[in-house]
Design a protein around this motif. Sequence first.
Motif, PDB file in Angstrom:
ATOM      1  N   ARG A  94       0.837  -1.211   0.000  1.00 39.57           N
ATOM      2  CA  ARG A  94       0.000   0.000   0.000  1.00 39.57           C
ATOM      3  C   ARG A  94       0.866   1.253   0.000  1.00 39.57           C
ATOM      4  O   ARG A  94       0.592   2.213  -0.726  1.00 39.57           O
ATOM      5  CB  ARG A  94      -0.923   0.011   1.226  1.00 39.57           C
ATOM      6  CG  ARG A  94      -2.163  -0.807   1.061  1.00 39.57           C
ATOM      7  CD  ARG A  94      -3.180  -0.497   2.148  1.00 39.57           C
ATOM      8  NE  ARG A  94      -2.688  -0.707   3.492  1.00 39.57           N
ATOM      9  CZ  ARG A  94      -2.794  -1.846   4.178  1.00 39.57           C
ATOM     10  NH1 ARG A  94      -3.383  -2.883   3.629  1.00 39.57           N
ATOM     11  NH2 ARG A  94      -2.324  -1.934   5.402  1.00 39.57           N
ATOM     12  N   ARG A  95       1.922   1.253   0.809  1.00 40.79           N
ATOM     13  CA  ARG A  95       2.823   2.406   0.849  1.00 40.79           C
ATOM     14  C   ARG A  95       3.496   2.618  -0.499  1.00 40.79           C
ATOM     15  O   ARG A  95       3.642   3.756  -0.952  1.00 40.79           O
ATOM     16  CB  ARG A  95       3.875   2.216   1.935  1.00 40.79           C
ATOM     17  CG  ARG A  95       3.331   2.368   3.329  1.00 40.79           C
ATOM     18  CD  ARG A  95       4.399   2.140   4.365  1.00 40.79           C
ATOM     19  NE  ARG A  95       3.846   2.241   5.699  1.00 40.79           N
ATOM     20  CZ  ARG A  95       4.441   1.788   6.780  1.00 40.79           C
ATOM     21  NH1 ARG A  95       5.618   1.203   6.697  1.00 40.79           N
ATOM     22  NH2 ARG A  95       3.871   1.907   7.961  1.00 40.79           N
ATOM     23  N   LYS A  98       1.024   4.189  -2.854  1.00 46.23           N
ATOM     24  CA  LYS A  98       0.828   5.607  -2.541  1.00 46.23           C
ATOM     25  C   LYS A  98       2.009   6.440  -3.022  1.00 46.23           C
ATOM     26  O   LYS A  98       1.829   7.523  -3.580  1.00 46.23           O
ATOM     27  CB  LYS A  98       0.628   5.806  -1.035  1.00 46.23           C
ATOM     28  CG  LYS A  98      -0.730   5.395  -0.546  1.00 46.23           C
ATOM     29  CD  LYS A  98      -0.872   5.660   0.937  1.00 46.23           C
ATOM     30  CE  LYS A  98      -2.226   5.226   1.448  1.00 46.23           C
ATOM     31  NZ  LYS A  98      -2.367   5.446   2.890  1.00 46.23           N
TER      32      LYS A  98
END
Length: 122
Positions: A94-95, A98
């Motif tokens: 997820r990081r 992003k």
Amino acid sequence: MPRPSRYAPDTRPRRAHWSDKAVCRDVEDASIFFPEDFPRAEVPLIAMQAKAVCHGCPVSGPCLDSALALPERHGVFGGLDKNERQAIRRREQRRARKRAALLREETTDAFAAAEAAEAGVR
């Protein structure tokens, strides 16, 4: 000089590896590090035993890094079971998504600003 056989035993000393210092190497029953092999009711208790061994290990950090890099799908590595490692992987994914989205946005904004500046010059 004859060429050594590729099947000959390697007699050269091996470089030290972090796993040489692992506490789990000296555990009598190494199967505790794979609690999925036990009956379902025993899995949490077996995993707790394995995590207790990992807690006192001086190389639990490199062990966890290695398990996350491979990725190891089963067992307890670096003091974390498969579900805990999977949560870390998801968080990292997820990081990364992003960061990629922010980079695309910044690149698009910079490109639009450059085009606007170029259009103003003409």
